[in-house]
Enzyme design. Sequence first.
Site, short mmCIF file in Angstrom:
data_model
loop_
_atom_site.label_atom_id
_atom_site.label_comp_id
_atom_site.label_asym_id
_atom_site.label_seq_id
_atom_site.Cartn_x
_atom_site.Cartn_y
_atom_site.Cartn_z
N GLU A 3 0.85 -1.20 0.00
CA GLU A 3 0.00 0.00 0.00
C GLU A 3 0.89 1.24 0.00
O GLU A 3 1.76 1.39 0.84
CB GLU A 3 -0.93 -0.01 1.22
CG GLU A 3 -1.72 1.28 1.43
CD GLU A 3 -2.51 1.78 0.22
OE1 GLU A 3 -3.34 1.03 -0.31
OE2 GLU A 3 -2.26 2.93 -0.21
N VAL A 5 -16.84 15.18 -11.06
CA VAL A 5 -17.44 14.78 -12.34
C VAL A 5 -17.15 13.31 -12.67
O VAL A 5 -17.18 12.89 -13.81
CB VAL A 5 -16.96 15.68 -13.50
CG1 VAL A 5 -17.45 17.10 -13.31
CG2 VAL A 5 -15.42 15.66 -13.61
N GLY A 64 -20.78 19.05 -11.00
CA GLY A 64 -21.17 17.64 -11.03
C GLY A 64 -22.26 17.36 -10.00
O GLY A 64 -22.02 17.44 -8.80
N LYS A 118 -19.62 9.99 5.02
CA LYS A 118 -20.84 9.69 5.79
C LYS A 118 -20.77 10.27 7.20
O LYS A 118 -21.79 10.69 7.77
CB LYS A 118 -21.08 8.17 5.85
CG LYS A 118 -21.95 7.67 4.72
CD LYS A 118 -21.23 7.57 3.40
CE LYS A 118 -21.66 8.43 2.30
NZ LYS A 118 -20.88 8.22 1.08
N HIS A 133 -43.01 -4.00 13.81
CA HIS A 133 -43.77 -2.75 13.80
C HIS A 133 -43.33 -1.89 14.97
O HIS A 133 -43.15 -2.42 16.07
CB HIS A 133 -45.26 -3.06 13.92
CG HIS A 133 -46.11 -1.83 13.96
ND1 HIS A 133 -46.35 -1.06 12.84
CD2 HIS A 133 -46.76 -1.22 15.00
CE1 HIS A 133 -47.13 -0.05 13.19
NE2 HIS A 133 -47.38 -0.12 14.49
#
Length: 479
Positions: free
Chosen positions: A37, A281, A193, A54, A458
């Site tokens: 990496e 974009v 974009g 997020k 529910h």
Amino acid sequence: MPPVYSQTQLLIIGGGPGGYVAAIRAAQLGLKVTLVEGKRLGGTCLNVGCIPSKALIHAAEAFAQAREQAYGRSELGISVSSAQLDLSKTIAWKDGIVAKLTGGVGALLKKHGVTVVQGWAEVIDGKTVEITQPGAEAGDSPQRIQCEHLLLAAGSQEIELPFLPFGGGHGRVVSSTEALSFADVPQHLVVVGGGYIGLELGTVWRKLGAEVTVVEAQDRILPAYDADLVKPVAQSLTKLGIKLLTAHRVEGLNADGTALTVRDPQGALLELPADKILVAVGRKPRTSGWGLEHLMLDMAGRAVKVDAQCRTSMKNVWAIGDLTGEPLLAHRAMAQGELVAEVIAGHNRRFEPASIPAVCFTDPEIVVAGHTPASAEAEGAKHGFKVLQALFPFAANGRALSLEAPEGFVRVVARADNHFILGWQAVGAAVSELSAAFGLSLEMGARLEDVAHTIHSHPTLGEAVQEACLRALGQALHI
Ligand code: FAD
Ligand code: NAD
């Protein structure tokens, strides 16, 4: 100095979701694995993609709610005297989540005995890679790793517009990476974009206080999604105060680099002053700068071509994730990573998912899995079946109302003859979590009756999934 060689069974280039998952699974299966990496474990997704975006979406929503409460606009009867933002703390919190997760990836790789090499890999041939390690001096011997199997998981990079290069306009023009860590809330943010990144991050900075304008070349935002799904998002963006300029063509920066010049659909030139210009974009597979061309692999457009077992056109050279093209999504990269490790270890697997769900984390969120009504109709025309579709609105779902989120719906698409479910779409608050139910029903080959007759707790948003199927069967209970 002559190169120093070391050997491994499986050499993986790239420690993103594709590469690190492949490494873990291959090590579980007993292979000797080395992962190289160049930047940080976790790749785009964990460091500058899915996770930090997020986290900021959540923080921005929390601040937007606090501000509504401070303005006395909360319908819940909550008020606070003022809402203040310490952006440096917000960014530090986001960076803390990233550090926790990337550290976790390192720990998992270590636990599984994967050798992690920090450095940039250059492909020499299909069995040899040279590593440039940080701090290497000119006279040092090059480090080369030889392998039985080479797995390419180098990911993707943002597309740069030639007339709007990153760093231009005295540093105004930025990519998503910089837009995840602005030091201050921009006064005017112009986003080029209106796709995933532009809308997710545009919403973040609007909620944190910036004036935001989105410039989209197509005649609507999120052109890849169907219009019914996009409508509630477009309405919400407008309500938030984001200016949407669709069918506008970006020309470049103005003379002193302080504004974006765009042409409207009638051909008139507009100048949009901006202290930051986010160019989002699209992204493209990272295919240059690391010797990939030495392998002369077959390509599929800009991506490395692979078969259903992630084989490239060269024996024992494999590729996964964004490098192999659309959809550029982390869960696809991970699924391919897991699969390719098993194939290399001798298992018989094929990458033929019933669907790869996609989520747009706008406000409200959009999720799609499998066929849309239009693509199902096209399949039906080809194979001689008719298509059913049914929609259940969140306005009729108790949980959605109690979450102050009555906008949006769940839609199911199925074959009319045997009720085999072909696809799902939803738009609404927190519908990203429904992607698990959608994906599972498609992968298991569920029919409308299977979902309609499953007891859903529910009150939950998931009841809208069940109700959409009941409605498709002509048995809707709550609408
Ligand atoms: P990457 O994650 O790009 O990893 C490739 C790794 O390889 C990198 O760490 C790179 O440094 C390393 N590398 C490359 N070349 C070399 C070399 N020669 N030597 C050594 N190392 C090398 N997807 C989702 O599914 N959900 C989302 O919510 C989402 N949000 C996103 C938000 C943003 C702002 C962005 C930019 C992307 C987002 N994505 C999202 C897309 C997601 O990040 C990618 O699909 C995913 O990271 C692809 O994984 P990968 O392993 O193929 O590549
Ligand atoms: P995108 O393809 O989602 O959107 C790019 C948008 O830019 C499109 O609407 C396109 O029409 C528009 N565009 C292209 N050229 C333009 C121009 N010259 N002027 C104005 N508009 C122009 O790409 P993105 O938002 O950059 O994201 C890249 C990729 O990263 C996505 O395709 C996706 O695979 C991944 N991603 C996923 C998520 C998620 O899963 N929630 C989030 C962020 C990014």
